[in-house]
Design an enzyme around this catalytic site. Sequence first.
Site, mmCIF file in Angstrom:
data_model
loop_
_atom_site.group_PDB
_atom_site.id
_atom_site.type_symbol
_atom_site.label_atom_id
_atom_site.label_comp_id
_atom_site.label_asym_id
_atom_site.label_seq_id
_atom_site.Cartn_x
_atom_site.Cartn_y
_atom_site.Cartn_z
ATOM 1 N N LYS A 116 83.521 76.086 74.904
ATOM 2 C CA LYS A 116 84.461 77.202 75.070
ATOM 3 C C LYS A 116 84.080 78.096 76.245
ATOM 4 O O LYS A 116 84.911 78.403 77.090
ATOM 5 C CB LYS A 116 84.479 78.056 73.794
ATOM 6 C CG LYS A 116 85.502 77.640 72.770
ATOM 7 C CD LYS A 116 85.886 78.849 71.903
ATOM 8 C CE LYS A 116 87.225 78.627 71.239
ATOM 9 N NZ LYS A 116 87.147 77.637 70.157
ATOM 10 N N GLU A 200 86.146 88.471 72.729
ATOM 11 C CA GLU A 200 87.471 88.595 73.348
ATOM 12 C C GLU A 200 88.239 89.752 72.745
ATOM 13 O O GLU A 200 88.013 90.113 71.588
ATOM 14 C CB GLU A 200 88.305 87.321 73.078
ATOM 15 C CG GLU A 200 87.921 86.148 73.912
ATOM 16 C CD GLU A 200 88.774 84.924 73.605
ATOM 17 O OE1 GLU A 200 89.636 84.995 72.691
ATOM 18 O OE2 GLU A 200 88.568 83.910 74.273
ATOM 19 N N HIS A 235 94.108 76.667 60.253
ATOM 20 C CA HIS A 235 93.961 76.081 61.578
ATOM 21 C C HIS A 235 94.403 74.621 61.633
ATOM 22 O O HIS A 235 93.966 73.845 62.464
ATOM 23 C CB HIS A 235 92.531 76.259 62.099
ATOM 24 C CG HIS A 235 92.123 77.706 62.114
ATOM 25 N ND1 HIS A 235 92.667 78.603 63.007
ATOM 26 C CD2 HIS A 235 91.293 78.402 61.325
ATOM 27 C CE1 HIS A 235 92.166 79.797 62.757
ATOM 28 N NE2 HIS A 235 91.334 79.702 61.742
ATOM 29 N N ARG A 292 93.394 64.747 75.344
ATOM 30 C CA ARG A 292 93.887 63.545 74.656
ATOM 31 C C ARG A 292 95.395 63.689 74.479
ATOM 32 O O ARG A 292 95.967 64.737 74.765
ATOM 33 C CB ARG A 292 93.237 63.446 73.276
ATOM 34 C CG ARG A 292 93.513 64.670 72.423
ATOM 35 C CD ARG A 292 93.257 64.490 70.942
ATOM 36 N NE ARG A 292 93.885 65.549 70.195
ATOM 37 C CZ ARG A 292 93.379 66.762 69.989
ATOM 38 N NH1 ARG A 292 92.198 67.071 70.485
ATOM 39 N NH2 ARG A 292 94.044 67.663 69.292
HETATM 40 C C1 MV4 Z 1 92.421 84.191 68.947
HETATM 41 C C2 MV4 Z 1 93.354 84.903 68.156
HETATM 42 C C3 MV4 Z 1 93.626 86.198 68.540
HETATM 43 N N1 MV4 Z 1 93.013 86.753 69.606
HETATM 44 N N2 MV4 Z 1 91.850 84.779 70.013
HETATM 45 C C4 MV4 Z 1 92.019 80.399 66.089
HETATM 46 C C5 MV4 Z 1 91.372 79.074 66.345
HETATM 47 C C6 MV4 Z 1 90.827 79.152 67.710
HETATM 48 N N3 MV4 Z 1 90.989 77.908 68.422
HETATM 49 C C7 MV4 Z 1 91.538 80.276 68.378
HETATM 50 N N4 MV4 Z 1 92.134 81.065 67.328
HETATM 51 C C8 MV4 Z 1 92.607 82.317 67.579
HETATM 52 N N5 MV4 Z 1 92.080 82.940 68.657
HETATM 53 C C9 MV4 Z 1 92.138 86.025 70.308
HETATM 54 N N6 MV4 Z 1 91.548 86.603 71.358
HETATM 55 C C10 MV4 Z 1 93.947 84.258 67.077
HETATM 56 C C11 MV4 Z 1 93.565 82.971 66.769
HETATM 57 C C12 MV4 Z 1 94.221 82.357 65.639
HETATM 58 C C13 MV4 Z 1 95.065 81.241 65.793
HETATM 59 C C14 MV4 Z 1 95.298 80.652 67.042
HETATM 60 C C15 MV4 Z 1 96.118 79.570 67.169
HETATM 61 C C16 MV4 Z 1 96.742 79.037 66.056
HETATM 62 C C17 MV4 Z 1 96.533 79.589 64.817
HETATM 63 C C18 MV4 Z 1 95.693 80.696 64.677
HETATM 64 C C19 MV4 Z 1 95.505 81.256 63.407
HETATM 65 C C20 MV4 Z 1 94.671 82.339 63.269
HETATM 66 C C21 MV4 Z 1 94.028 82.878 64.381
#
Ligand code: MV4
Length: 660
Positions: A116, A200, A235, A292
């Site tokens: 990341k 973040e 997720h 992918r």
């Molecule tokens: C975030 C966010 C809000 N703000 N980053 C969740 C999994 C990871 N890959 C990134 N995720 C998130 N990052 C910031 N700065 C909210 C999420 C998140 C989310 C993102 C995509 C799809 C579903 C989600 C469900 C909860 C939180």
Amino acid sequence: MIKKILIANRGEIACRVMKTCRKLGIATVAVYSEADIKSLHVEAADESVCIGPAAARESYLSIPKIIAAAKKTGADAIHPGYGFLSENAGFAEAVEKAGLIFIGPPASAILAMGGKSESKILMEKAKVPLVPGYHGEKQDEKFLAGEASIIGFPVLIKASAGGGGKGMRIVESAKEFAEALTGAQREAKSSFGNEKVLIEKYLVNPRHVEIQVFADSHGNAVYLFERDCSVQRRHQKVMEEAPAPGLSPATREKMGVAAVAAAQAISYVGAGTVEFLLDAKENFYFMEMNTRLQVEHPVTEMITGLDLVEWQIKVAEGAKLPLAQKDLKINGHAFEVRLYAEDPAKDFLPGAGQIQFLRFPMESDCVRVDTGVREAPYGEGDVISIHYDPMIAKIISWGRDRETALRNMAEALDETHIAGPKSNIGFLRTLVRHPAFKAGKINTHFIQDHHHALLPEKIAPSPEALVLACLGLLKQRERQEEVSPDPWNDLSAWRIGGNDTDRFTFRDETGEYTLTVSGSTVTLPDGKTVQAHFEASGYDMGFFARIDGKEYDAIVQQSGAHLNVMYGGHQAELTYADPLHAGEGDEEVSGKLTAPMPGKVVAVRVAIGDKVKKSQPLIIVEAMKMEHTITAPADGIIEAINANVGDQVNEKLELIRFKV
Ligand code: MV4
């Protein structure tokens, strides 16, 4: 030119890749584990190689076994599908080293997007927008707390090596920071073996919008527009659509250009996806890149009219991209839902077991079904194995606009019927009818926010379901008695014991329901009566029914005392207390012995073909620190065993098939 492709995967994705191979006249090689001997992907391939036991680590994740299978069959390329080894740089490298073509990006590109923090540094250089934050090397608490204050609360702490939300902590204010950091580091360490984190700005209700990119080995790259995958739980994506509802053309273009820049920054080749978070003002921020093809690629295919697997193969052969950016257009709207073996009522607990009944919707220009299992009961009923992902199928719909595509999806779901393992079909039917979803008001908290509407309390079975259950049982009795039926039978023909009236008692979590049938008059539990008739349909469990003049196309599937009543977008699960077989319990004497609860198999005391005596111990399952012994219901023979010592098994999973 590639002449033979080995697909290093199973199920739905293996079948999907083979479809394109068939179209292009490319021969296919399937690999399979011992659990997949009878699987559709093995039957669909031109050749197949068994690569080991059910556990993925010893089969689908074994690089040497897969390469040996490709060598043995003379394949010239390997397609990794998604999951398993698809984003394993070591695999991509090993394939090339073996003199084979890897249908995917170069190992260097997989590595560049693997971490990341590292990928964010690369993206920053490429001017791809990032969420304001800190993703550097310094990890001491004081420094990170200072960064958090500069960013401004709320902030999100994420595991640098992470994914899927593990090691993530929302921090609302400075005084909570230290404790949240310790927690995130601990979780990062235990999940990923690395406690590095990044900080973040926390976006409150973002959408997950991802851009499909494609690059060739000549330096060309295009974007194939976006997919909105905001509707997720834990997720895990449940529903995806393209294009993203309400996205302005200007933002679409900006995101597309940024995604292409991301791909070019790492010399990407092939199909890739750049994930962004999108806020309510259409600001977008890079999250990660998936190196992918993705599960949800069909929605992009539906709106572009392209075959992404075909593009992958062409690019792997060294060809240029078939189309330039200016030639790419969005046509209409598409949805995809993932039909899973899981129980939405138990927090989406994954399920498993043999499929007893399965009907997919009719495919057309507007409906597509991607699956790795066969419809049932034409055959024996495929098994959703506890060893792999519990996805049963993807149902994809298209329409000239979002409303039409969603209506087509609702109809397709009403034509889909499954019995055996618990599924999320009812949840999906509710989701596509939800007013907020229909209005395109979606973000990553959609399922949580609408939990009560999407996962209603268990309600009593409808009168129709109860009447259809009676008709289904009467129809079965008719078959057993081998009476040749007239169309629209008089139900009184199937009365037993000379009584005037048949009585049926059903149960579920909401209560007990008794109906009586006399001639074509059915008396409901509340004393009201309806007129009911039925007529057998093409297949065993199905029939047409008329209840007070209204017509139904119904299926009643029975395993032991368990009844599944399915009709036009409805499903009711009932227990039938059969007065003729009172005291026999839920399990038939011949048939399947199932796990009493989720647990671990600690002993298997018999082998296939063994003759056993009534009450002899067969399998011991440990659950909640107690041992549960499954014994022979009668003297008989063991026909099949579907569990090994050490297996984690789910409730109702068939462990043993038993014959008297
Ligand atoms: C975030 C966010 C809000 N703000 N980053 C969740 C999994 C990871 N890959 C990134 N995720 C998130 N990052 C910031 N700065 C909210 C999420 C998140 C989310 C993102 C995509 C799809 C579903 C989600 C469900 C909860 C939180």
